[in-house]
Design a protein around this motif. Structure first.
Motif, PDB file in Angstrom:
ATOM      1  N   SER A   2     -52.732  -9.511  -8.930  1.00 28.41           N
ATOM      2  CA  SER A   2     -51.301  -9.882  -9.657  1.00 28.41           C
ATOM      3  C   SER A   2     -50.191  -8.981  -8.844  1.00 28.41           C
ATOM      4  CB  SER A   2     -51.222  -9.190 -11.097  1.00 28.41           C
ATOM      5  OG  SER A   2     -51.455  -7.864 -11.127  1.00 28.41           O
ATOM      6  N   THR A   3     -49.014  -9.548  -8.859  1.00 27.99           N
ATOM      7  CA  THR A   3     -47.880  -8.762  -8.318  1.00 27.99           C
ATOM      8  C   THR A   3     -46.789  -8.629  -9.126  1.00 27.99           C
ATOM      9  OG1 THR A   3     -48.890 -10.068  -6.088  1.00 27.99           O
ATOM     10  CG2 THR A   3     -46.320  -9.166  -6.165  1.00 27.99           C
ATOM     11  N   GLU A   4     -46.110  -7.621  -8.898  1.00 30.94           N
ATOM     12  CA  GLU A   4     -45.052  -7.206  -9.706  1.00 30.94           C
ATOM     13  C   GLU A   4     -43.797  -6.916  -8.868  1.00 30.94           C
ATOM     14  OE1 GLU A   4     -43.316  -4.316 -13.086  1.00 30.94           O
ATOM     15  OE2 GLU A   4     -45.497  -5.296 -13.519  1.00 30.94           O
ATOM     16  N   THR A   5     -42.558  -7.422  -8.869  1.00 35.72           N
ATOM     17  CA  THR A   5     -41.483  -7.191  -8.035  1.00 35.72           C
ATOM     18  C   THR A   5     -40.298  -6.515  -9.080  1.00 35.72           C
ATOM     19  OG1 THR A   5     -40.706  -9.290  -8.119  1.00 35.72           O
ATOM     20  CG2 THR A   5     -41.949  -8.612  -6.381  1.00 35.72           C
ATOM     21  N   TYR A   6     -39.446  -5.675  -8.645  1.00 37.13           N
ATOM     22  CA  TYR A   6     -38.324  -5.160  -9.282  1.00 37.13           C
ATOM     23  C   TYR A   6     -37.622  -4.537  -8.420  1.00 37.13           C
ATOM     24  CZ  TYR A   6     -41.266  -0.927  -9.750  1.00 37.13           C
ATOM     25  OH  TYR A   6     -41.872   0.353  -9.584  1.00 37.13           O
ATOM     26  N   VAL A   7     -36.391  -4.014  -8.728  1.00 41.68           N
ATOM     27  CA  VAL A   7     -35.226  -3.103  -8.165  1.00 41.68           C
ATOM     28  C   VAL A   7     -35.237  -1.828  -8.720  1.00 41.68           C
ATOM     29  CG1 VAL A   7     -32.914  -2.719  -7.288  1.00 41.68           C
ATOM     30  CG2 VAL A   7     -34.112  -5.152  -7.512  1.00 41.68           C
ATOM     31  N   ARG A   8     -35.375  -0.920  -7.766  1.00 41.01           N
ATOM     32  CA  ARG A   8     -35.392   0.523  -8.117  1.00 41.01           C
ATOM     33  C   ARG A   8     -34.479   1.168  -7.514  1.00 41.01           C
ATOM     34  NH1 ARG A   8     -37.493   4.150 -12.212  1.00 41.01           N
ATOM     35  NH2 ARG A   8     -37.254   6.304 -11.364  1.00 41.01           N
ATOM     36  N   ASN A   9     -33.330   1.880  -7.812  1.00 42.97           N
ATOM     37  CA  ASN A   9     -32.401   2.768  -6.986  1.00 42.97           C
ATOM     38  C   ASN A   9     -31.829   1.649  -6.088  1.00 42.97           C
ATOM     39  OD1 ASN A   9     -30.840   4.872  -6.127  1.00 42.97           O
ATOM     40  ND2 ASN A   9     -32.408   5.761  -4.849  1.00 42.97           N
ATOM     41  N   GLY A  10     -31.659   0.645  -6.119  1.00 40.77           N
ATOM     42  CA  GLY A  10     -31.163  -0.503  -5.079  1.00 40.77           C
ATOM     43  C   GLY A  10     -32.176  -0.791  -4.286  1.00 40.77           C
ATOM     44  N   HIS A  11     -33.336  -0.756  -4.202  1.00 36.51           N
ATOM     45  CA  HIS A  11     -34.378  -1.016  -3.371  1.00 36.51           C
ATOM     46  C   HIS A  11     -35.424  -2.109  -3.786  1.00 36.51           C
ATOM     47  CE1 HIS A  11     -33.130   2.018  -0.411  1.00 36.51           C
ATOM     48  NE2 HIS A  11     -33.026   2.765  -1.228  1.00 36.51           N
ATOM     49  N   HIS A  12     -36.131  -3.141  -3.292  1.00 35.29           N
ATOM     50  CA  HIS A  12     -36.848  -4.220  -3.633  1.00 35.29           C
ATOM     51  C   HIS A  12     -38.116  -3.329  -3.935  1.00 35.29           C
ATOM     52  CE1 HIS A  12     -34.335  -7.639  -4.150  1.00 35.29           C
ATOM     53  NE2 HIS A  12     -33.792  -7.202  -3.065  1.00 35.29           N
ATOM     54  N   VAL A  13     -38.925  -3.333  -4.571  1.00 36.48           N
ATOM     55  CA  VAL A  13     -40.419  -2.744  -4.693  1.00 36.48           C
ATOM     56  C   VAL A  13     -41.267  -3.970  -5.061  1.00 36.48           C
ATOM     57  CG1 VAL A  13     -41.795  -1.120  -6.008  1.00 36.48           C
ATOM     58  CG2 VAL A  13     -39.535  -0.538  -5.690  1.00 36.48           C
ATOM     59  N   GLU A  14     -42.232  -4.175  -4.608  1.00 36.85           N
ATOM     60  CA  GLU A  14     -43.440  -5.038  -4.727  1.00 36.85           C
ATOM     61  C   GLU A  14     -44.474  -4.538  -4.867  1.00 36.85           C
ATOM     62  OE1 GLU A  14     -43.342  -9.070  -2.885  1.00 36.85           O
ATOM     63  OE2 GLU A  14     -45.229  -8.567  -2.401  1.00 36.85           O
ATOM     64  N   ALA A  60     -41.011   6.933  -7.112  1.00 38.17           N
ATOM     65  CA  ALA A  60     -40.805   8.346  -6.637  1.00 38.17           C
ATOM     66  C   ALA A  60     -40.457   8.155  -5.058  1.00 38.17           C
ATOM     67  CB  ALA A  60     -42.074   9.231  -6.622  1.00 38.17           C
ATOM     68  N   LYS A  61     -41.023   7.146  -4.433  1.00 39.65           N
ATOM     69  CA  LYS A  61     -40.691   6.721  -3.140  1.00 39.65           C
ATOM     70  C   LYS A  61     -39.120   6.273  -2.923  1.00 39.65           C
ATOM     71  CE  LYS A  61     -42.387   5.002   1.256  1.00 39.65           C
ATOM     72  NZ  LYS A  61     -43.822   4.414   1.843  1.00 39.65           N
ATOM     73  N   ALA A  62     -38.908   5.511  -3.942  1.00 40.31           N
ATOM     74  CA  ALA A  62     -37.546   4.819  -3.794  1.00 40.31           C
ATOM     75  C   ALA A  62     -36.479   5.647  -4.199  1.00 40.31           C
ATOM     76  CB  ALA A  62     -37.542   3.569  -4.868  1.00 40.31           C
ATOM     77  N   ASP A  63     -36.505   6.429  -5.122  1.00 40.73           N
ATOM     78  CA  ASP A  63     -35.822   7.442  -5.825  1.00 40.73           C
ATOM     79  C   ASP A  63     -35.725   8.488  -4.541  1.00 40.73           C
ATOM     80  OD1 ASP A  63     -35.789   6.083  -8.168  1.00 40.73           O
ATOM     81  OD2 ASP A  63     -37.036   7.644  -9.103  1.00 40.73           O
ATOM     82  N   MET A  64     -36.468   8.857  -3.496  1.00 42.94           N
ATOM     83  CA  MET A  64     -36.170   9.616  -2.535  1.00 42.94           C
ATOM     84  C   MET A  64     -35.268   9.153  -1.447  1.00 42.94           C
ATOM     85  SD  MET A  64     -39.507  11.883  -1.893  1.00 42.94           S
ATOM     86  CE  MET A  64     -40.257  10.676  -1.063  1.00 42.94           C
ATOM     87  N   LEU A  65     -35.123   7.635  -1.357  1.00 48.35           N
ATOM     88  CA  LEU A  65     -34.284   6.994  -0.546  1.00 48.35           C
ATOM     89  C   LEU A  65     -32.720   6.967  -0.990  1.00 48.35           C
ATOM     90  CD1 LEU A  65     -36.665   3.879   0.054  1.00 48.35           C
ATOM     91  CD2 LEU A  65     -36.312   5.956   1.839  1.00 48.35           C
ATOM     92  N   PRO A  66     -31.752   6.714   0.111  1.00 48.86           N
ATOM     93  CA  PRO A  66     -30.544   6.607  -0.332  1.00 48.86           C
ATOM     94  C   PRO A  66     -30.218   5.597  -1.099  1.00 48.86           C
ATOM     95  CG  PRO A  66     -30.698   7.183   2.145  1.00 48.86           C
ATOM     96  CD  PRO A  66     -32.108   7.035   1.409  1.00 48.86           C
ATOM     97  N   ALA A  67     -29.337   5.353  -2.203  1.00 50.78           N
ATOM     98  CA  ALA A  67     -29.235   4.313  -2.718  1.00 50.78           C
ATOM     99  C   ALA A  67     -29.092   3.116  -1.875  1.00 50.78           C
ATOM    100  CB  ALA A  67     -28.161   4.580  -3.885  1.00 50.78           C
ATOM    101  N   GLY A  68     -29.833   2.046  -2.431  1.00 49.29           N
ATOM    102  CA  GLY A  68     -29.569   0.663  -1.859  1.00 49.29           C
ATOM    103  C   GLY A  68     -28.791  -0.128  -2.314  1.00 49.29           C
ATOM    104  N   THR A  69     -28.622  -1.493  -1.999  1.00 51.74           N
ATOM    105  CA  THR A  69     -27.671  -2.147  -2.340  1.00 51.74           C
ATOM    106  C   THR A  69     -28.421  -3.447  -3.002  1.00 51.74           C
ATOM    107  OG1 THR A  69     -27.425  -3.527  -0.225  1.00 51.74           O
ATOM    108  CG2 THR A  69     -26.006  -1.602  -0.708  1.00 51.74           C
ATOM    109  N   ALA A  70     -29.624  -3.573  -3.078  1.00 55.66           N
ATOM    110  CA  ALA A  70     -30.343  -4.657  -3.830  1.00 55.66           C
ATOM    111  C   ALA A  70     -29.832  -4.861  -5.172  1.00 55.66           C
ATOM    112  CB  ALA A  70     -31.799  -4.590  -3.779  1.00 55.66           C
TER     113      ALA A  70
END
Length: 71
Positions: A2-14, A60-70
Motif C-alpha cells: 500500500s502507498t500513502e502520500t501527503y504533504v508535510r512542512n511543504g514537502h511531498h511524502v510518499e 522528522a526528516k521533512a521537518d528538518m528540511l527548510p519549509a517547502g512550497t508543496a
C-alpha cells in the motif's frame, strides 16, 4: 503493498508498506521523490505499526528540511 502520500512542512511524502507471506510488514518512503529510505531489517507485525513507524521517521526528516512550497 500500500502507498500513502501527503504533504508535510511543504514537502511531498510518499510511504510504501510491503507485507511478506508471513504477514510481517516493512516500510519505505521518499520526501520530494528524493532520498529513498527503507526499513527492511526489522519488520513489524501489522500494517498500522509499519505505517506509524514510517510516518514518524518521514515526518522528522521533512521537518528538518527548510519549509517547502508543496500544497
Amino acid at each position: 503493498m500500500s502507498t500513502e502520500t501527503y504533504v508535510r512542512n511543504g514537502h511531498h511524502v510518499e510511504i510504501t508498506i510491503d507485507q511478506d507471506p508471513t504477514g510481517q510488514c516493512t516500510w519505505s518512503y521518499t520526501v520530494d521523490a528524493d532520498g529513498y529510505t527503507e526499513m527492511r531489517d526489522r519488520p513489524l507485525d501489522t500494517h498500522d505499526a509499519a505505517l506509524e513507524a514510517a510516518k514518524n521517521h518521514a515526518n522528522a526528516k521533512a521537518d528538518m528540511l527548510p519549509a517547502g512550497t508543496a500544497q
